[in-house]
Design a protein around this motif. Structure first.
Motif, PDB file in Angstrom:
ATOM      1  N   THR A 198      39.472  41.470  36.559  1.00  0.00           N
ATOM      2  CA  THR A 198      38.851  40.184  36.890  1.00  0.00           C
ATOM      3  C   THR A 198      38.689  39.337  35.641  1.00  0.00           C
ATOM      4  O   THR A 198      37.769  38.519  35.546  1.00  0.00           O
ATOM      5  N   ASP A 199      39.585  39.522  34.694  1.00  0.00           N
ATOM      6  CA  ASP A 199      39.448  38.798  33.417  1.00  0.00           C
ATOM      7  C   ASP A 199      39.962  37.368  33.471  1.00  0.00           C
ATOM      8  O   ASP A 199      39.859  36.635  32.487  1.00  0.00           O
ATOM      9  N   ASP A 200      40.548  36.970  34.596  1.00  0.00           N
ATOM     10  CA  ASP A 200      41.103  35.620  34.684  1.00  0.00           C
ATOM     11  C   ASP A 200      40.042  34.562  34.951  1.00  0.00           C
ATOM     12  O   ASP A 200      40.359  33.375  35.054  1.00  0.00           O
ATOM     13  N   GLY A 201      38.807  34.983  35.081  1.00  0.00           N
ATOM     14  CA  GLY A 201      37.738  34.009  35.323  1.00  0.00           C
ATOM     15  C   GLY A 201      37.500  33.781  36.798  1.00  0.00           C
ATOM     16  O   GLY A 201      37.651  34.697  37.629  1.00  0.00           O
ATOM     17  N   GLU A 202      37.169  32.517  37.127  1.00  0.00           N
ATOM     18  CA  GLU A 202      36.792  32.200  38.511  1.00  0.00           C
ATOM     19  C   GLU A 202      37.974  32.441  39.452  1.00  0.00           C
ATOM     20  O   GLU A 202      39.108  32.065  39.160  1.00  0.00           O
ATOM     21  N   GLU A 203      37.669  33.023  40.583  1.00  0.00           N
ATOM     22  CA  GLU A 203      38.718  33.261  41.586  1.00  0.00           C
ATOM     23  C   GLU A 203      38.117  33.209  42.986  1.00  0.00           C
ATOM     24  O   GLU A 203      36.910  33.386  43.175  1.00  0.00           O
ATOM     25  N   PHE A 204      38.998  32.955  43.953  1.00  0.00           N
ATOM     26  CA  PHE A 204      38.549  32.912  45.349  1.00  0.00           C
ATOM     27  C   PHE A 204      38.142  34.312  45.802  1.00  0.00           C
ATOM     28  O   PHE A 204      38.559  35.320  45.236  1.00  0.00           O
ATOM     29  N   TYR A 205      37.342  34.312  46.856  1.00  0.00           N
ATOM     30  CA  TYR A 205      36.870  35.590  47.386  1.00  0.00           C
ATOM     31  C   TYR A 205      38.033  36.524  47.745  1.00  0.00           C
ATOM     32  O   TYR A 205      37.984  37.722  47.496  1.00  0.00           O
ATOM     33  N   PHE A 206      39.048  35.946  48.393  1.00  0.00           N
ATOM     34  CA  PHE A 206      40.139  36.826  48.841  1.00  0.00           C
ATOM     35  C   PHE A 206      40.830  37.483  47.654  1.00  0.00           C
ATOM     36  O   PHE A 206      41.260  38.631  47.729  1.00  0.00           O
ATOM     37  N   ALA A 207      40.930  36.741  46.523  1.00  0.00           N
ATOM     38  CA  ALA A 207      41.555  37.316  45.328  1.00  0.00           C
ATOM     39  C   ALA A 207      40.656  38.386  44.719  1.00  0.00           C
ATOM     40  O   ALA A 207      41.135  39.441  44.272  1.00  0.00           O
ATOM     41  N   ALA A 208      39.351  38.112  44.729  1.00  0.00           N
ATOM     42  CA  ALA A 208      38.406  39.096  44.182  1.00  0.00           C
ATOM     43  C   ALA A 208      38.438  40.380  45.002  1.00  0.00           C
ATOM     44  O   ALA A 208      38.353  41.487  44.457  1.00  0.00           O
ATOM     45  N   ARG A 209      38.596  40.226  46.309  1.00  0.00           N
ATOM     46  CA  ARG A 209      38.676  41.413  47.160  1.00  0.00           C
ATOM     47  C   ARG A 209      39.905  42.248  46.813  1.00  0.00           C
ATOM     48  O   ARG A 209      39.849  43.479  46.766  1.00  0.00           O
ATOM     49  N   VAL A 210      41.024  41.545  46.575  1.00  0.00           N
ATOM     50  CA  VAL A 210      42.251  42.252  46.216  1.00  0.00           C
ATOM     51  C   VAL A 210      42.071  42.985  44.893  1.00  0.00           C
ATOM     52  O   VAL A 210      42.464  44.146  44.740  1.00  0.00           O
ATOM     53  N   HIS A 211      41.445  42.312  43.916  1.00  0.00           N
ATOM     54  CA  HIS A 211      41.320  42.899  42.582  1.00  0.00           C
ATOM     55  C   HIS A 211      40.294  44.035  42.547  1.00  0.00           C
ATOM     56  O   HIS A 211      40.508  45.056  41.888  1.00  0.00           O
ATOM     57  N   LEU A 212      39.181  43.851  43.237  1.00  0.00           N
ATOM     58  CA  LEU A 212      38.101  44.841  43.161  1.00  0.00           C
ATOM     59  C   LEU A 212      38.233  45.960  44.186  1.00  0.00           C
ATOM     60  O   LEU A 212      37.702  47.057  43.982  1.00  0.00           O
ATOM     61  N   GLY A 213      38.880  45.670  45.274  1.00  0.00           N
ATOM     62  CA  GLY A 213      38.877  46.628  46.385  1.00  0.00           C
ATOM     63  C   GLY A 213      37.680  46.349  47.286  1.00  0.00           C
ATOM     64  O   GLY A 213      36.706  45.702  46.889  1.00  0.00           O
ATOM     65  N   ASP A 214      37.755  46.832  48.505  1.00  0.00           N
ATOM     66  CA  ASP A 214      36.741  46.509  49.509  1.00  0.00           C
ATOM     67  C   ASP A 214      35.338  46.974  49.100  1.00  0.00           C
ATOM     68  O   ASP A 214      34.355  46.246  49.296  1.00  0.00           O
ATOM     69  N   ARG A 215      35.247  48.159  48.543  1.00  0.00           N
ATOM     70  CA  ARG A 215      33.921  48.700  48.242  1.00  0.00           C
ATOM     71  C   ARG A 215      33.206  47.877  47.173  1.00  0.00           C
ATOM     72  O   ARG A 215      32.055  47.468  47.351  1.00  0.00           O
ATOM     73  N   LEU A 216      33.889  47.616  46.066  1.00  0.00           N
ATOM     74  CA  LEU A 216      33.255  46.860  44.991  1.00  0.00           C
ATOM     75  C   LEU A 216      33.082  45.386  45.369  1.00  0.00           C
ATOM     76  O   LEU A 216      32.099  44.746  44.978  1.00  0.00           O
ATOM     77  N   PHE A 217      34.030  44.856  46.139  1.00  0.00           N
ATOM     78  CA  PHE A 217      33.887  43.456  46.552  1.00  0.00           C
ATOM     79  C   PHE A 217      32.661  43.273  47.440  1.00  0.00           C
ATOM     80  O   PHE A 217      31.958  42.264  47.349  1.00  0.00           O
ATOM     81  N   ALA A 218      32.416  44.238  48.320  1.00  0.00           N
ATOM     82  CA  ALA A 218      31.233  44.142  49.182  1.00  0.00           C
ATOM     83  C   ALA A 218      29.958  44.084  48.348  1.00  0.00           C
ATOM     84  O   ALA A 218      28.996  43.382  48.705  1.00  0.00           O
ATOM     85  N   SER A 222      27.454  40.125  47.381  1.00  0.00           N
ATOM     86  CA  SER A 222      26.016  40.036  47.666  1.00  0.00           C
ATOM     87  C   SER A 222      25.188  39.790  46.395  1.00  0.00           C
ATOM     88  O   SER A 222      23.965  39.671  46.487  1.00  0.00           O
ATOM     89  N   MET A 223      25.856  39.693  45.256  1.00  0.00           N
ATOM     90  CA  MET A 223      25.116  39.555  44.003  1.00  0.00           C
ATOM     91  C   MET A 223      24.812  38.091  43.676  1.00  0.00           C
ATOM     92  O   MET A 223      25.572  37.192  44.015  1.00  0.00           O
ATOM     93  N   ARG A 224      23.709  37.906  42.994  1.00  0.00           N
ATOM     94  CA  ARG A 224      23.331  36.572  42.525  1.00  0.00           C
ATOM     95  C   ARG A 224      23.898  36.347  41.123  1.00  0.00           C
ATOM     96  O   ARG A 224      24.348  37.288  40.465  1.00  0.00           O
ATOM     97  N   ASP A 225      23.839  35.106  40.690  1.00  0.00           N
ATOM     98  CA  ASP A 225      24.307  34.783  39.334  1.00  0.00           C
ATOM     99  C   ASP A 225      23.552  35.615  38.302  1.00  0.00           C
ATOM    100  O   ASP A 225      22.310  35.760  38.380  1.00  0.00           O
ATOM    101  N   HIS A 226      24.272  36.157  37.311  1.00  0.00           N
ATOM    102  CA  HIS A 226      23.714  36.915  36.176  1.00  0.00           C
ATOM    103  C   HIS A 226      23.127  38.262  36.611  1.00  0.00           C
ATOM    104  O   HIS A 226      22.426  38.890  35.811  1.00  0.00           O
ATOM    105  N   GLN A 227      23.361  38.670  37.798  1.00  0.00           N
ATOM    106  CA  GLN A 227      22.853  39.968  38.260  1.00  0.00           C
ATOM    107  C   GLN A 227      23.801  41.080  37.804  1.00  0.00           C
ATOM    108  O   GLN A 227      25.021  40.882  37.732  1.00  0.00           O
ATOM    109  N   VAL A 228      23.215  42.237  37.497  1.00  0.00           N
ATOM    110  CA  VAL A 228      23.996  43.414  37.105  1.00  0.00           C
ATOM    111  C   VAL A 228      23.885  44.444  38.231  1.00  0.00           C
ATOM    112  O   VAL A 228      22.769  44.729  38.712  1.00  0.00           O
ATOM    113  N   SER A 229      24.996  44.964  38.625  1.00  0.00           N
ATOM    114  CA  SER A 229      24.986  45.928  39.742  1.00  0.00           C
ATOM    115  C   SER A 229      24.473  47.287  39.291  1.00  0.00           C
ATOM    116  O   SER A 229      24.394  47.579  38.085  1.00  0.00           O
ATOM    117  N   ASP A 230      24.157  48.105  40.245  1.00  0.00           N
ATOM    118  CA  ASP A 230      23.877  49.511  39.954  1.00  0.00           C
ATOM    119  C   ASP A 230      25.197  50.183  39.577  1.00  0.00           C
ATOM    120  O   ASP A 230      26.279  49.685  39.921  1.00  0.00           O
TER     121      ASP A 230
END
Length: 294
Positions: A198-218, A222-230
């Motif tokens: 995800t180093d290309d910066g801003e991307e559409f949701y569908f692209a983020a889903r492709v890059h992260l996979g379904d589990r991480l995209f889900a 749901s995250m807010r700006d500047h939030q860090v996931s578990d």
């Protein structure tokens, strides 16, 4: 008086008998005519009345008004309200002729294993099922309920800028790293390694889903700006997401989406009707499959 001349009383009886026979025959004939008229013109019989949804009946087989209208549009680019009487007569005559030929072909055992013929029959059957759905106009309440249940379908594309880091086995305590990130430490100061996805910066949701996979995209969506996931344990290590900016999709209004909502509603109805029709056909069919294919 000669012996060959019948007595007056006998002649009168013969004439009376002849009149009786004639009257009886005429009565029977009138009765048959009346019965025939009643049989073929009685209200409610299909021979006396063409149902409103049909343009004609050919041996009891209806020519649907919808098909007739479509043929008018195709032939003259005119509908029921704008086509001339001559145009309607010509199209209907063609359709009746076609139906007569089809019925005759079936009667003669015309082959129906031709690919084009079979495809046409399938398309026709599907079209008849679809017509039941397409001719019924849903209410605004039904469309609103569909819209509310499928809001995501009428939303624009969301955008996100997210960083993804991978902590390999033995690369440190993921929970402690997350705590430091949440405390304000930078990923570089913690020597976290980016996944590179995800180093290309801003991307559409569908692209983020492709890059992260379904589990991480889900998780990311749901995250807010500047939030860090578990920490998220994955086969290649533990993943940590840092959301830079998340702009969720925004649904268009119902009024703005109404045409698309109507299309989707009817499309879904057609699919459900066709599925039900297929279930019915399969249920009543005797289907036997070769043992090698079971």
């Amino acid at each position: 008086m000669s012996n060959d001349v019948p007595p007056v009383s006998t002649e009168q009886e013969r004439r009376a008998n002849r009149r009786s026979l004639i009257l009886c025959g005429a009565g029977a004939l009138i009765g048959l005519i009346i019965a025939g008229i009643g049989l073929f013109t009685a209200q409610g019989t299909r021979t006396a009345r063409v149902p409103p949804e049909d343009a004609a009946l050919v041996n009891g087989v209806p020519i649907l008004m919808a098909d007739f209208n479509a043929q008018l549009q195709s032939s003259f680019n005119a509908g029921l309200g704008s086509a001339t009487r001559a145009q309607k007569a010509k199209v209907l005559d063609q359709m009746i002729r076609e139906e007569l030929y089809v019925q005759r072909g079936v009667e003669l055992g015309a082959p129906n294993d031709d690919i084009d013929v079979r495809a046409a029959l399938v398309t026709s059957t599907e079209g008849q099922v679809a017509q039941d759905a397409m001719t019924s106009r849903p209410t605004d309440q039904e469309l609103r309920a569909w819209y509310d249940a499928h809001l995501a379908n009428y939303a624009n594309q969301g955008l996100m800028t997210v960083q993804e880091f991978i902590v390999p086995a033995g690369g440190g305590d993921p929970a402690a790293l997350v705590a430091k990130l949440r405390g304000g430490a930078s990923p570089a100061s913690l020597k976290l390694k980016s996944s590179g996805r995800t180093d290309d910066g801003e991307e559409f949701y569908f692209a983020a889903r492709v890059h992260l996979g379904d589990r991480l995209f889900a998780i990311a969506r749901s995250m807010r700006d500047h939030q860090v996931s578990d920490p998220v344990a994955m086969p290649d290590g533990t993943h940590i997401l840092v959301m830079v900016h998340n702009q969720p999709p925004v649904p268009a209004s119902f009024d703005h989406s109404k045409d698309l909502v109507l299309h989707d509603f009817l499309d879904d109805k057609v699919k459900r009707l066709q599925a039900g029709n297929e279930r019915f056909l399969r249920k009543r069919a005797d289907i036997r499959i070769a043992s090698a294919l079971q």
